[in-house]
Design a protein around this motif. Structure first.
Motif, PDB file in Angstrom:
ATOM      1  N   LYS A 129      -1.637 -13.508   7.481  1.00  0.00           N
ATOM      2  CA  LYS A 129      -0.874 -12.403   6.903  1.00  0.00           C
ATOM      3  C   LYS A 129      -1.418 -11.061   7.400  1.00  0.00           C
ATOM      4  N   SER A 163       0.398  -8.058   9.510  1.00  0.00           N
ATOM      5  CA  SER A 163       0.475  -6.660   9.082  1.00  0.00           C
ATOM      6  C   SER A 163      -0.044  -5.710  10.147  1.00  0.00           C
ATOM      7  N   LYS A 197       2.652  -5.467  12.650  1.00  0.00           N
ATOM      8  CA  LYS A 197       3.846  -4.792  12.139  1.00  0.00           C
ATOM      9  C   LYS A 197       3.631  -3.284  12.032  1.00  0.00           C
ATOM     10  N   SER A 206      -0.089  -1.187   4.244  1.00  0.00           N
ATOM     11  CA  SER A 206      -0.010  -2.639   4.420  1.00  0.00           C
ATOM     12  C   SER A 206      -0.412  -3.378   3.140  1.00  0.00           C
ATOM     13  N   LEU A 214       2.589  -3.785   1.148  1.00  0.00           N
ATOM     14  CA  LEU A 214       3.531  -4.721   1.782  1.00  0.00           C
ATOM     15  C   LEU A 214       3.101  -6.141   1.452  1.00  0.00           C
ATOM     16  N   ILE A 215       1.797  -6.392   1.571  1.00  0.00           N
ATOM     17  CA  ILE A 215       1.252  -7.717   1.307  1.00  0.00           C
ATOM     18  C   ILE A 215       1.463  -8.084  -0.158  1.00  0.00           C
TER      19      ILE A 215
END
Ligand SMILES: Nc1ncnc2c1ncn2[C@@H]1O[C@H](COP(=O)(O)OP(=O)(O)OP(=O)(O)O)[C@@H](O)[C@H]1O
Ligand SMILES: [Mg+2]
Length: 494
Positions: A373, A377, A380, A406, A409-410
């Protein structure tokens, strides 16, 4: 004309990063020389070599034509270089005078410090800067603008010839920035040479004489600002052309997600508004209008005296940020250093802090999942780092900001509160952040964003609310076409 400073063929590597490669940087006496480039381009590193914080791997430094060895901050000081770092270094609990002379107390004979003399000198330094300011005030009592001025007073107290300012305007408001420019002009008149780092390109044309652009640790160009346009600078910085985008109004009112009713506290008066699922609402207003305070109140960081918060139609008591996070909120705060990051934890640890519960199984962390993950990120958001294990304080300022984003987002936050989201973020990455915000909204995340940059709000918001003295005074439903009205109402309060 001969240079006051020449840095020649400077190279510097950190584990896994070539931060500078054969960089040349030459500064004329008495000029304001702007140093620009994307996040992680190497600006701060170059200046830290000059100020003796880092040792260069290769290259030479000449001052007034003579080679100098700078291997420590005191070498740099003795050579007449004063540096104001990107993250200010004042001690909040001490007075302005104490901070100015910290480590440099006048005549500390037999351990005695002459306090009166110290205060008088501080007052004099402030008046040199055109400020009448009490040296007895504590740092924690004054605004960001005055903190920055105190750093400048501290710099000129050391009898320097060159002053380096690393992003001095990032955390300042419009008025404070103008005051900073007045002071820079004054310093220039007094013969100081200034090296000025900023991501705000319009500032360069106001205050700068020449500009040097770095990209990926390499020198790109040095030029008089009169001879180079803003779009050209953007191309030098990013290596590509960027077209400005504005938001196409496509949002159709959907289900309501957040509703706040009559929020009231020390800074807010009866604030009510709603945000739909997938909607982006902007908060605009002058400094002190209550933008930051409204975000903090919703997030449970500041106490409410009165008012209610509903999420998905259910009344919630948000007593603390912890509760807010559990309810699916995230805040990207204004002050990254003190509220946004934990400096000596890694990027990965910072990014996963609020989400550890979702990434553990019977009390064990799912390391592989976390790693994957995090990789995703970093890609991204285009975070520039040698590894996810790097301590976050080793990242450049703008890349730290991306890690904070991030994190939410996570966490898959349902409501994101952004306070000055692109503070310290370079022109190229700004558009990346806007795109991320738009993508989040398209996936149904509700967003409230406070910004002092009107163009930022116009680029991303479906609706803009104008605040004035702790109240919402106006709502604009088609912000992209209402710029002048929004500006007017923020200033006039009507
Ligand atoms: N102490 C350090 N340890 C490891 N890497 C570092 C260290 N300091 C800087 N770097 C790396 O060196 C590169 C240049 O960073 P630098 O801070 O100079 O960038 P910058 O141009 O100032 O960016 P920003 O605009 O974001 O402040 C980055 O990749 C950064 O992660
Ligand atoms: Mg920097």
């Amino acid at each position: 004309m001969s240079y006051v400073l020449e840095m020649k063929e400077i190279s510097k590597s950190f584990p896994g990063v070539k931060a500078l490669q054969n960089v040349n940087f030459s500064v004329l006496p008495g000029e304001v020389h702007c140093l620009i480039g994307a996040n992680g381009a190497g600006k701060s590193t170059l200046m830290k070599i000059l100020s003796g914080v880092y040792e260069k791997d290769e290259g030479t430094i000449l001052l007034n034509g003579n080679e100098v060895k700078i291997t420590s901050p005191s070498d740099s000081k003795e050579n007449g270089i004063a540096t104001i770092y990107q993250e200010l270094s004042l001690v909040e609990e001490l007075s302005l005078a104490e901070n100015i002379f910290l480590g440099n107390y006048l005549n500390p004979k037999a351990g005695l410090i002459k306090w009166n003399q110290l205060k008088n000198e501080a007052t004099e330094l402030f008046s040199l800067l055109g400020l009448s300011l009490s040296p007895n005030l504590l740092v924690k009592e004054v605004s960001m603008g005055l903190k920055q001025m105190t750093e400048i007073a501290k710099a000129i107290s050391t009898k320097c010839q060159i002053i380096v300012m690393d992003e001095p305007s990032t955390a300042l408001s419009g008025d404070e920035i103008n005051k900073l420019f007045d002071v820079i002009r004054l310093l220039k008149k007094q013969g100081y040479t200034i090296i000025y780092i900023s991501h705000k390109l319009d500032e360069l044309y106001t205050i700068g004489d020449r500009v040097t652009v770095l990209r990926n640790g390499k020198w790109v160009i040095t030029e008089e600002l009169n001879n180079v346009s803003e779009p050209q600078l953007v191309e030098y910085i990013t290596g590509r052309k960027i077209e400005k985008q504005t938001k196409q109004h496509i949002y159709h009112q959907k289900e309501e997600f957040l509703k706040v009713h009559n929020l009231t506290n020390k800074h807010l008066k009866n604030v009510s508004f709603t945000v739909g699922k997938g909607e982006t609402v902007g908060l605009y207003g002058l400094v002190g209008s209550g933008r930051t305070e409204l975000l903090r109140a919703i997030y449970g960081a500041d106490k409410l005296i009165d008012g209610e918060i509903f999420l998905n139609g259910v009344k919630k008591k948000i007593a603390s940020p912890k509760v807010a996070v559990n309810e699916g909120m995230g805040l990207v705060p204004e002050n990254r250093k003190t509220e946004g990051i934990i400096a000596n934890l890694s990027i990965e640890e910072n990014a996963f802090l609020p989400s550890l519960n979702n990434y553990s199984k019977s009390r064990f962390l799912q390391q592989t999942k976390i790693r994957e993950k995090m990789k995703e990120s970093i890609k991204k958001l285009n975070i520039k780092t040698p590894s996810p294990k790097t301590e976050i304080r080793n990242l450049s300022g703008g890349n730290q900001q991306k890690v904070i984003i991030s994190k939410w987002l996570i966490h898959q936050s349902k409501l994101l509160l952004f306070d000055e989201p692109t503070q310290g973020i370079d022109v190229g990455a700004k558009d990346e952040v806007y795109k991320i915000m738009r993508d989040l909204a398209n996936q149904g995340t509700s967003i409230v964003v406070a910004s002092s940059e009107i163009d930022e709000l116009l680029a991303i918001c479906d609706r803009v609310l104008v605040m004035f003295e702790g109240k919402i005074i106006k709502e604009y439903l088609s912000p992209a076409n209402q710029k002048s009205e929004i500006l007017n109402s923020a200033v006039s309060g009507t």
